[in-house]
Design a protein around this motif. Structure first.
Motif, PDB file in Angstrom:
ATOM      1  N   GLU A  85     -14.663 -27.220  74.439  1.00 39.08           N
ATOM      2  CA  GLU A  85     -14.323 -26.554  73.186  1.00 39.08           C
ATOM      3  C   GLU A  85     -15.183 -27.083  72.039  1.00 39.08           C
ATOM      4  OE1 GLU A  85     -10.197 -26.963  72.413  1.00 39.08           O
ATOM      5  OE2 GLU A  85      -9.571 -25.815  74.193  1.00 39.08           O
ATOM      6  N   ASP A  86     -15.524 -26.176  71.122  1.00 44.79           N
ATOM      7  CA  ASP A  86     -16.230 -26.526  69.887  1.00 44.79           C
ATOM      8  C   ASP A  86     -17.576 -27.202  70.161  1.00 44.79           C
ATOM      9  OD1 ASP A  86     -16.472 -26.468  67.139  1.00 44.79           O
ATOM     10  OD2 ASP A  86     -15.461 -28.393  66.845  1.00 44.79           O
ATOM     11  N   VAL A  87     -18.211 -26.842  71.260  1.00 41.96           N
ATOM     12  CA  VAL A  87     -19.554 -27.353  71.569  1.00 41.96           C
ATOM     13  C   VAL A  87     -20.578 -26.591  70.742  1.00 41.96           C
ATOM     14  CG1 VAL A  87     -21.333 -27.416  73.383  1.00 41.96           C
ATOM     15  CG2 VAL A  87     -18.997 -28.171  73.881  1.00 41.96           C
ATOM     16  N   GLY A 115     -18.891 -31.977  77.241  1.00 41.52           N
ATOM     17  CA  GLY A 115     -17.529 -32.207  76.767  1.00 41.52           C
ATOM     18  C   GLY A 115     -17.251 -31.591  75.407  1.00 41.52           C
ATOM     19  N   ASP A 116     -15.979 -31.633  75.031  1.00 44.94           N
ATOM     20  CA  ASP A 116     -15.541 -31.048  73.758  1.00 44.94           C
ATOM     21  C   ASP A 116     -16.305 -31.658  72.582  1.00 44.94           C
ATOM     22  OD1 ASP A 116     -13.687 -29.721  75.283  1.00 44.94           O
ATOM     23  OD2 ASP A 116     -11.979 -30.959  74.658  1.00 44.94           O
ATOM     24  N   ARG A 117     -16.676 -30.796  71.660  1.00 43.20           N
ATOM     25  CA  ARG A 117     -17.282 -31.180  70.380  1.00 43.20           C
ATOM     26  C   ARG A 117     -18.620 -31.891  70.526  1.00 43.20           C
ATOM     27  NH1 ARG A 117     -12.169 -32.135  70.643  1.00 43.20           N
ATOM     28  NH2 ARG A 117     -12.507 -34.346  71.084  1.00 43.20           N
ATOM     29  N   VAL A 118     -19.272 -31.741  71.643  1.00 44.13           N
ATOM     30  CA  VAL A 118     -20.629 -32.280  71.795  1.00 44.13           C
ATOM     31  C   VAL A 118     -21.595 -31.411  71.001  1.00 44.13           C
ATOM     32  CG1 VAL A 118     -22.537 -32.611  73.422  1.00 44.13           C
ATOM     33  CG2 VAL A 118     -20.237 -33.413  74.006  1.00 44.13           C
ATOM     34  N   ASN A 119     -22.560 -32.056  70.350  1.00 49.30           N
ATOM     35  CA  ASN A 119     -23.557 -31.347  69.561  1.00 49.30           C
ATOM     36  C   ASN A 119     -24.941 -31.638  70.118  1.00 49.30           C
ATOM     37  OD1 ASN A 119     -25.154 -30.138  67.630  1.00 49.30           O
ATOM     38  ND2 ASN A 119     -24.629 -31.560  65.985  1.00 49.30           N
ATOM     39  N   LEU A 120     -25.580 -30.621  70.724  1.00 45.40           N
ATOM     40  CA  LEU A 120     -26.982 -30.719  71.128  1.00 45.40           C
ATOM     41  C   LEU A 120     -27.782 -30.150  69.962  1.00 45.40           C
ATOM     42  CD1 LEU A 120     -26.790 -29.462  74.843  1.00 45.40           C
ATOM     43  CD2 LEU A 120     -26.247 -31.735  73.900  1.00 45.40           C
TER      44      LEU A 120
END
Length: 264
Positions: free
Chosen positions: A19-21, A36-41
């Motif tokens: 979620e929220d990636v 995983g959740d909320r990971v920022n690439l």
């Protein structure tokens, strides 16, 4: 929360996104990846192989995670890279999957920071709160304890062990195991004492630091053999867990010798 994917990013079928990636411009996520959740690439990130990135991690441009190991014996076996939670991974970092003979997994703990250009080779096991400064590099099968700091442009030989809370100086070439709480410098690296600055920053009490310093001086004194001195330290500090940890670390089986002071 919805997943945000830039139009220029490529997400292969089979990839699992939490979620929220956020997947930034020109990033590529392979079909065996789990984000995983909320990971920022942030942008221009490649996540390859069987790779898992833990929640709330941030990965900066031109990083490659989960590429195959740089090992001639690797023939494409399905090995893995597991990266924990809340990691900060800066520009041009590389982390490779494991090898079949080395256990098959490269594992990174939680709350670590990998500065620009640092590299984690195949089958390495890193604990939590590890910091690798710019261009720091560790060879295959290296074990890194919690709260270890690796200075800029240092290099660690394959199969070495870095004990908890130790400090590796910038530019050091580490060919031997480093005791917990130790501080090493030079090429080849030598033990210069305890990581006193790091211990104070991490909230170690004055009393505990004094015990560690006294035990350290006893270990590397001139009297008796090294093994006799270790016995004396263990007898005198059997109630200090951190000192016992150092003795156990030294006496564990290892493929590398222990990094010692230059005058020992």
């Amino acid at each position: 929360m919805p997943v945000t994917i830039h139009p220029t990013a490529i997400i292969h079928d089979g990839a699992v996104l939490g979620e929220d990636v956020s997947i930034g411009p020109y990033s590529i996520v392979g079909r065996h990846a789990t984000i995983g959740d909320r990971v920022n690439l942030v942008s221009h990130v490649v996540v390859d192989g069987v790779t898992e990135i833990g929640e709330d991690s941030v990965v900066h441009p031109f990083t490659c995670l989960g590429g195959p190991p740089q090992h001639l014996a690797h023939k494409g076996e399905p090995t893995r890279l597991t990266v924990g939670k809340r990691n900060q991974i800066r520009e041009h970092v590389i982390m490779h999957t494991g090898t079949e003979k080395g256990g098959g997994v490269t594992r990174v703990g939680d709350d670590c920071m990998f500065m620009a250009g640092s590299g984690v080779a195949h089958d390495c096991i890193l604990g939590n709160n590890v910091i690798m400064a710019n261009q720091a590099s560790i060879g295959g099968h290296v074990q890194v304890g919690d709260f270890v700091f690796l200075g800029g442009s240092c290099a660690v030989h394959q199969f070495a062990r870095l004990g908890r809370y130790c400090f590796i100086g910038g530019g050091a070439v580490v060919t031997k195991d480093v005791i917990p709480y130790g501080s090493v410098w030079g090429n080849h690296a030598r033990l210069e004492g305890l990581n006193l600055v790091g211990l104070k920053r991490r909230g170690f009490s004055r009393e505990l630091i004094l015990s560690l310093r006294t035990a350290y001086r006893m270990m590397f004194a001139e009297e008796g053999t090294f093994q006799e001195r270790l016995d004396d330290v263990l007898e005198n500090f059997s109630d200090v867990d951190q000192v016992v940890e150092i003795i156990r670390f030294i006496r564990e089986d290892s493929t590398r010798p222990i990094c010692l002071p230059s005058d020992v």
